[in-house]
Every structure is written in structure tokens, then in C-alpha cells.
Design a protein around this motif. Structure first.
Motif, PDB file in Angstrom:
ATOM      1  N   PRO A 103     -13.738   5.220 -25.339  1.00  0.00           N
ATOM      2  CA  PRO A 103     -14.443   5.113 -24.052  1.00  0.00           C
ATOM      3  C   PRO A 103     -14.657   3.675 -23.597  1.00  0.00           C
ATOM      4  O   PRO A 103     -14.754   3.416 -22.393  1.00  0.00           O
ATOM      5  N   GLU A 104     -14.717   2.743 -24.548  1.00  0.00           N
ATOM      6  CA  GLU A 104     -14.939   1.346 -24.174  1.00  0.00           C
ATOM      7  C   GLU A 104     -13.739   0.734 -23.461  1.00  0.00           C
ATOM      8  O   GLU A 104     -13.875  -0.267 -22.755  1.00  0.00           O
ATOM      9  N   LEU A 105     -12.552   1.329 -23.614  1.00  0.00           N
ATOM     10  CA  LEU A 105     -11.376   0.796 -22.930  1.00  0.00           C
ATOM     11  C   LEU A 105     -11.523   0.940 -21.419  1.00  0.00           C
ATOM     12  O   LEU A 105     -11.099   0.050 -20.661  1.00  0.00           O
ATOM     13  N   ARG A 106     -12.112   2.026 -20.963  1.00  0.00           N
ATOM     14  CA  ARG A 106     -12.289   2.230 -19.524  1.00  0.00           C
ATOM     15  C   ARG A 106     -13.113   1.115 -18.904  1.00  0.00           C
ATOM     16  O   ARG A 106     -12.703   0.498 -17.905  1.00  0.00           O
ATOM     17  N   GLU A 107     -14.282   0.838 -19.470  1.00  0.00           N
ATOM     18  CA  GLU A 107     -15.146  -0.201 -18.915  1.00  0.00           C
ATOM     19  C   GLU A 107     -14.460  -1.557 -18.933  1.00  0.00           C
ATOM     20  O   GLU A 107     -14.541  -2.320 -17.961  1.00  0.00           O
TER      21      GLU A 107
END
Length: 336
Positions: A134-138
Motif C-alpha cells: 500500500p505504501e507504493l501508491r502514496e
């Protein structure tokens, strides 16, 4: 042939664009020289957060280290007309030949109820991100925002380098730019002394106005300058910029959209992060009325693909779709 004693691609500090007229004039002059000569230049003084860059690189390595089945969960076919997601090695073509790279395609994040998405406009829509990271999106969205701001700054410098108002491109083409971002992974060569070179990407030019490239420290990018291939290695703290077909077309060939390619040269995987800052999809691309312009009627004899950008007409969307549909022919048949 790649020249061993190649002239260096110029490095230009963008910081003075925020200063007075004399400072801006020096930057504009440097940009003009680079665009007329090779179409490539490095930029420093960009104020992009180095920690954000490191985070993007680390997360990208984590993603490409996932097994193929996991990566294919966000394959491009699932992105539909938005043309987003993952593709495996060999799935993207350059000049009809498979590239030796895998990658992720992103663009401006638009919700499903956005008018352009509801209308089915190609290259517009939501991105695909791996649910395991999920941190890749931000991180990707933050990076694209930083690159968009930098793109506006550089294009203001390009406008001034042509003797135009610094808002020339923003007023006509990039007030709402078409934003495309790629993360590419070039697998390392199995043996560094292979006689046959492996082209991660074959000879090509970029389609739009401006490309802003972040590279890892591996190297391998080559630029065609004065008939010879010269290296354009990573420079610490700098992004490598090049102009695309639309700026070549607008300036009648005064500013050059220069062919470039990538050769896999080491056993180590190579990461590359090209960000494309281009005209609005529906913008009609027109020639700029420049003083003492010596326009090229055609450039097909100089290009590997035999196609003249100076005979192009219509919108940028029409042009870019004609190009990307050749890069992923199967995806074109399924989604466009």
C-alpha cells in the motif's frame, strides 16, 4: 557505434529561474543550447525531496522482486483504456521488437466518476497498485506531483529559451497536462561479456514535450548526438531531461527530439523512472511562429522509423495513441 570520448550532456541549474531577469536569461540560454544541440540536458536545483526518490527506488525494487503471478495481478489488461498496470519482460515493443524490460505504467489518478473517465477517454483513469504494498501508491502519487511541478518549471524555461512568455506552454498546452509515468526494470545480463548486445529499449524518440528521467546508478542509456551514440549516465542529484516529438514539431526542428536507447550492460538489474510531461490530450499541436525559423519540411530520412513529425496534424491524443498502440498491439486490440 557508441563514442568513447563523447562530449558530456550539459548540466543546467534550474534554481535561478526563481530569481531575477538576468538569472533567468542565463538558464534560458543554456536550455536553448542544449535543445538545439542534442535535445538532452541534466537539471539540478530542482528541490525534489531526495528521501522521496530513495523511497520510490526501494519500493520499486521490492515490487519487481515479487513472483510473476503476484505482479500479474495488476497486469495492464486490467487497466483497460486507462493503459495502467504491469507488463512482463518482452511484452512491450519498440520499433516492432520486444524490449528486454518489465514495467509499471501510471498516470494522473482520476476517479471512475471523472468526466473524462466516464467518457472513456484513453490514457485517463485510476491507477493499479499492488495490494501487498500500500505504501507504493502514496509514494508514486507524491513523486508524480513533484515531477509535475518540476515539469511546469522546466517548460517555463523552455518557453523563455525560445523568446516566448514563460507561460506560453501552460497557457496553450500544459495547463492540464497529460501525465504519464513509468517504472522500468531491466534485468541484468546473464554474462557481462556476451558478444550480442541486449537492448532494454531500442532506438526511439519520445512522443510529447518533455521527459524527466530518474536513473539508478547502473547506467546504460545512450543518446544519439551528431551521428554517434554517447552515454548519458546517472549524475548524483540531477534528473536527465529530453525533449520529445511535439517540441521538435512546434519549433520546426530547431529543438531536436533525439533518438536514444538502453543497453543492458551489467549482471545487476537496472531501474529507470521516466516521467512524461505532455500536452493536454485534446490539445491541437501547432507550429510556433519563431523569428528566422528555418523549418524542416520533413525529417523521415533522418529517423529510424521513416516517419516525419513535421507532417503531423491534429491533437496530441491522436498522435500519442497512434504510437502507444504499436507498443502494445494486443492491448490495443482488446481495449481501444
Amino acid at each position: 557505434m557508441c563514442a568513447s570520448n563523447a562530449a558530456q550532456v550539459p548540466i543546467i541549474d534550474m534554481g535561478p529561474l526563481a530569481g531575477g531577469a538576468a538569472d533567468q536569461s542565463r538558464v534560458a540560454g543554456a536550455i536553448a543550447g542544449a535543445c538545439r544541440d542534442s535535445g538532452f540536458f541534466y537539471v539540478t536545483g530542482h528541490a525534489v525531496d531526495e528521501a522521496l526518490e530513495r523511497r520510490l527506488e526501494a519500493l520499486s525494487r521490492r515490487f519487481f522482486a515479487l513472483d510473476l503471478d503476484t505482479k500479474m495481478e495488476i497486469r495492464m489488461e486490467r487497466g483497460g483504456r486507462a493503459w495502467r498496470g504491469y507488463f512482463p519482460v518482452g511484452a512491450e515493443l519498440t520499433s516492432g521488437k520486444p524490449d528486454v524490460k518489465e514495467g509499471l505504467y501510471f498516470g494522473a489518478e482520476l476517479p471512475a466518476d471523472h468526466p473524462l473517465v466516464r467518457k472513456g477517454t484513453p490514457l485517463h483513469g485510476p491507477n493499479l497498485f499492488p495490494p501487498q504494498m500500500p505504501e507504493l501508491r502514496e509514494t508514486v502519487l507524491q513523486y508524480m506531483a513533484a515531477m509535475t511541478a518540476l515539469g511546469h518549471t522546466i517548460m517555463a524555461g523552455v518557453a523563455m529559451s525560445l523568446g516566448l512568455e514563460r507561460t506560453y506552454f501552460a497557457d496553450r498546452y500544459t495547463g492540464d497536462p497529460l501525465i504519464l509515468f513509468r517504472i522500468f526494470n531491466y534485468p541484468g545480463v546473464p554474462a557481462a561479456d556476451d558478444a550480442e548486445p541486449r537492448w532494454g529499449v531500442g532506438e526511439h524518440t519520445d512522443y510529447g514535450l518533455l521527459t524527466i528521467l530518474k536513473q539508478d546508478d547502473t547506467g546504460g542509456l545512450q543518446v544519439k548526438s551528431r551521428g554517434q551514440w554517447i552515454p548519458a549516465p546517472p549524475v548524483p542529484g540531477a534528473f536527465l531531461c529530453n525533449i520529445g516529438d511535439m517540441l521538435d514539431r512546434m519549433t520546426g526542428g530547431q529543438y531536436r527530439s533525439t533518438p536514444h536507447r538502453v543497453q543492458n550492460v551489467t549482471r545487476r538489474d537496472r531501474l529507470s523512472f521516466p516521467f512524461f510531461f505532455d500536452p493536454n490530450f485534446d490539445a491541437e499541436v501547432r507550429s510556433i511562429e519563431l523569428p528566422d525559423a528555418a523549418r524542416r519540411a520533413a525529417d523521415r530520412l533522418e529517423r529510424w522509423d521513416g516517419i516525419s513529425v513535421h507532417e503531423m496534424s491534429g491533437t496530441y491524443g491522436e498522435y500519442v495513441l497512434s504510437k502507444v498502440s504499436k507498443v502494445f498491439p494486443q492491448l490495443r486490440r482488446d481495449t481501444l
